[in-house]
Design a protein around this motif. Structure first.
Motif, PDB file in Angstrom:
ATOM      1  N   LEU A  90       0.827  -1.210   0.000  1.00  0.00           N
ATOM      2  CA  LEU A  90       0.000   0.000   0.000  1.00  0.00           C
ATOM      3  C   LEU A  90       0.858   1.256   0.000  1.00  0.00           C
ATOM      4  N   ALA A  91       1.909   1.263   0.803  1.00  0.00           N
ATOM      5  CA  ALA A  91       2.789   2.433   0.862  1.00  0.00           C
ATOM      6  C   ALA A  91       3.509   2.648  -0.469  1.00  0.00           C
ATOM      7  N   VAL A  92       4.055   1.579  -1.038  1.00  0.00           N
ATOM      8  CA  VAL A  92       4.758   1.691  -2.320  1.00  0.00           C
ATOM      9  C   VAL A  92       3.786   2.119  -3.414  1.00  0.00           C
ATOM     10  N   GLY A  93       2.585   1.553  -3.414  1.00  0.00           N
ATOM     11  CA  GLY A  93       1.581   1.945  -4.404  1.00  0.00           C
ATOM     12  C   GLY A  93       1.204   3.405  -4.275  1.00  0.00           C
ATOM     13  N   GLY A  94       1.085   3.883  -3.037  1.00  0.00           N
ATOM     14  CA  GLY A  94       0.781   5.301  -2.817  1.00  0.00           C
ATOM     15  C   GLY A  94       1.879   6.209  -3.339  1.00  0.00           C
ATOM     16  N   VAL A  95       3.119   5.846  -3.070  1.00  0.00           N
ATOM     17  CA  VAL A  95       4.253   6.651  -3.558  1.00  0.00           C
ATOM     18  C   VAL A  95       4.295   6.620  -5.082  1.00  0.00           C
ATOM     19  N   ARG A  96       4.095   5.443  -5.658  1.00  0.00           N
ATOM     20  CA  ARG A  96       4.080   5.347  -7.124  1.00  0.00           C
ATOM     21  C   ARG A  96       2.950   6.163  -7.730  1.00  0.00           C
ATOM     22  N   MET A  97       1.819   6.218  -7.053  1.00  0.00           N
ATOM     23  CA  MET A  97       0.696   7.017  -7.530  1.00  0.00           C
ATOM     24  C   MET A  97       1.072   8.499  -7.529  1.00  0.00           C
ATOM     25  N   LEU A  98       1.706   8.958  -6.457  1.00  0.00           N
ATOM     26  CA  LEU A  98       2.145  10.354  -6.391  1.00  0.00           C
ATOM     27  C   LEU A  98       3.148  10.678  -7.493  1.00  0.00           C
ATOM     28  N   VAL A  99       4.058   9.759  -7.739  1.00  0.00           N
ATOM     29  CA  VAL A  99       5.029   9.968  -8.815  1.00  0.00           C
ATOM     30  C   VAL A  99       4.313  10.021 -10.160  1.00  0.00           C
ATOM     31  N   ALA A 100       3.368   9.133 -10.381  1.00  0.00           N
ATOM     32  CA  ALA A 100       2.627   9.104 -11.647  1.00  0.00           C
ATOM     33  C   ALA A 100       1.855  10.396 -11.857  1.00  0.00           C
ATOM     34  N   PRO A 107       6.122  11.083 -21.063  1.00  0.00           N
ATOM     35  CA  PRO A 107       5.857   9.800 -21.717  1.00  0.00           C
ATOM     36  C   PRO A 107       5.869   8.661 -20.689  1.00  0.00           C
ATOM     37  N   GLY A 108       4.963   7.743 -20.838  1.00  0.00           N
ATOM     38  CA  GLY A 108       4.901   6.597 -19.956  1.00  0.00           C
ATOM     39  C   GLY A 108       4.134   6.828 -18.670  1.00  0.00           C
ATOM     40  N   ALA A 109       3.536   7.995 -18.510  1.00  0.00           N
ATOM     41  CA  ALA A 109       2.808   8.298 -17.279  1.00  0.00           C
ATOM     42  C   ALA A 109       1.648   7.333 -17.063  1.00  0.00           C
ATOM     43  N   VAL A 110       1.005   6.926 -18.153  1.00  0.00           N
ATOM     44  CA  VAL A 110      -0.116   5.993 -18.032  1.00  0.00           C
ATOM     45  C   VAL A 110       0.361   4.663 -17.458  1.00  0.00           C
ATOM     46  N   TRP A 111       1.550   4.212 -17.898  1.00  0.00           N
ATOM     47  CA  TRP A 111       2.081   2.945 -17.392  1.00  0.00           C
ATOM     48  C   TRP A 111       2.462   3.053 -15.920  1.00  0.00           C
ATOM     49  N   PHE A 113       1.016   5.028 -13.788  1.00  0.00           N
ATOM     50  CA  PHE A 113      -0.265   5.056 -13.079  1.00  0.00           C
ATOM     51  C   PHE A 113      -0.858   3.645 -12.970  1.00  0.00           C
ATOM     52  N   LEU A 114      -0.805   2.884 -14.069  1.00  0.00           N
ATOM     53  CA  LEU A 114      -1.316   1.521 -14.067  1.00  0.00           C
ATOM     54  C   LEU A 114      -0.531   0.654 -13.082  1.00  0.00           C
ATOM     55  N   GLY A 115       0.790   0.787 -13.077  1.00  0.00           N
ATOM     56  CA  GLY A 115       1.620   0.036 -12.131  1.00  0.00           C
ATOM     57  C   GLY A 115       1.280   0.374 -10.689  1.00  0.00           C
ATOM     58  N   ALA A 116       1.039   1.650 -10.429  1.00  0.00           N
ATOM     59  CA  ALA A 116       0.665   2.076  -9.080  1.00  0.00           C
ATOM     60  C   ALA A 116      -0.680   1.490  -8.678  1.00  0.00           C
ATOM     61  N   MET A 117      -1.621   1.452  -9.614  1.00  0.00           N
ATOM     62  CA  MET A 117      -2.938   0.893  -9.324  1.00  0.00           C
ATOM     63  C   MET A 117      -2.845  -0.611  -9.008  1.00  0.00           C
ATOM     64  N   VAL A 118      -2.016  -1.325  -9.756  1.00  0.00           N
ATOM     65  CA  VAL A 118      -1.848  -2.764  -9.508  1.00  0.00           C
ATOM     66  C   VAL A 118      -1.227  -2.982  -8.128  1.00  0.00           C
ATOM     67  N   THR A 119      -0.210  -2.198  -7.789  1.00  0.00           N
ATOM     68  CA  THR A 119       0.440  -2.335  -6.487  1.00  0.00           C
ATOM     69  C   THR A 119      -0.533  -2.006  -5.362  1.00  0.00           C
ATOM     70  N   LEU A 120      -1.318  -0.956  -5.527  1.00  0.00           N
ATOM     71  CA  LEU A 120      -2.333  -0.620  -4.520  1.00  0.00           C
ATOM     72  C   LEU A 120      -3.383  -1.716  -4.395  1.00  0.00           C
ATOM     73  N   ALA A 121      -3.796  -2.275  -5.521  1.00  0.00           N
ATOM     74  CA  ALA A 121      -4.795  -3.350  -5.486  1.00  0.00           C
ATOM     75  C   ALA A 121      -4.235  -4.585  -4.770  1.00  0.00           C
ATOM     76  N   LEU A 122      -2.990  -4.932  -5.053  1.00  0.00           N
ATOM     77  CA  LEU A 122      -2.375  -6.069  -4.368  1.00  0.00           C
ATOM     78  C   LEU A 122      -2.268  -5.810  -2.868  1.00  0.00           C
ATOM     79  N   GLY A 123      -1.851  -4.603  -2.505  1.00  0.00           N
ATOM     80  CA  GLY A 123      -1.767  -4.252  -1.090  1.00  0.00           C
ATOM     81  C   GLY A 123      -3.110  -4.316  -0.404  1.00  0.00           C
ATOM     82  N   ALA A 124      -4.150  -3.842  -1.091  1.00  0.00           N
ATOM     83  CA  ALA A 124      -5.501  -3.899  -0.522  1.00  0.00           C
ATOM     84  C   ALA A 124      -5.966  -5.342  -0.370  1.00  0.00           C
TER      85      ALA A 124
END
Length: 166
Positions: A90-100, A107-111, A113-124
């Protein structure tokens, strides 16, 4: 040789996948024993060397206590590691979301964001399933990693003209 190791890792990985609870308990127990050994070594080092004696003694005692706790209570240890893993995701996903969000026009912002969402979903998923998922999660993760490692070794063996050694 690499092909044999690949086959062994694949077979062991699938066996472990059939017994994730046993794998998780074994990992907790072995981890506890390793922490005990590290604690003893740190305390011996602290007695023999005067530099940072207090710090090394405190670290050694902490390793010993954590190791004894982990080895004697592997089920509770698996639960704690599972909760820690969920919170870390959850913490890593949150940080990745902020970076996104901060790099939204790059370029690559969508990817990102998608990576952050997957990490947050796994944490949840890990956190919401806690503590029930502790019985199978860590063993399953180790087994899946071993299976993928075996597949990688197998494909490296089948790759012609490998410019690198495994």
């Amino acid at each position: 040789m690499t092909g044999s190791l690949a086959a062994l890792e694949l077979v062991l990985g699938f066996i472990l996948l059939a017994f994730p609870y046993l794998m998780g308990l074994s990992a907790a127990w072995v981890g506890g024993l390793l922490l005990i050994a590290a604690g003893v070594l740190r305390l011996v080092y602290a007695m023999r060397h005067s530099a940072n004696r207090v710090w090394n003694t405190l670290a050694g005692v902490l390793y010993l206590l954590l190791g004894v706790f982990t080895a004697l209570m592997p089920v509770l240890s698996m639960q704690m590691w599972t909760l820690l893993l969920g919170m870390a995701l959850l913490a890593v996903g949150g940080v990745r979301m902020l970076v996104a969000v901060g790099l939204v026009y790059r370029p690559g912002a969508v990817w990102r964001f998608l990576g952050a969402m997957v990490t947050l979903a796994l944490g949840a998923m890990v956190t919401w399933g806690w503590p029930e998922n502790s019985a199978w999660l860590i063993g399953t993760l180790v087994a899946v990693e071993m299976i993928f490692s075996g597949w990688v070794l197998l494909f490296l063996t089948l790759t012609p003209n490998r410019p690198y050694a495994v």
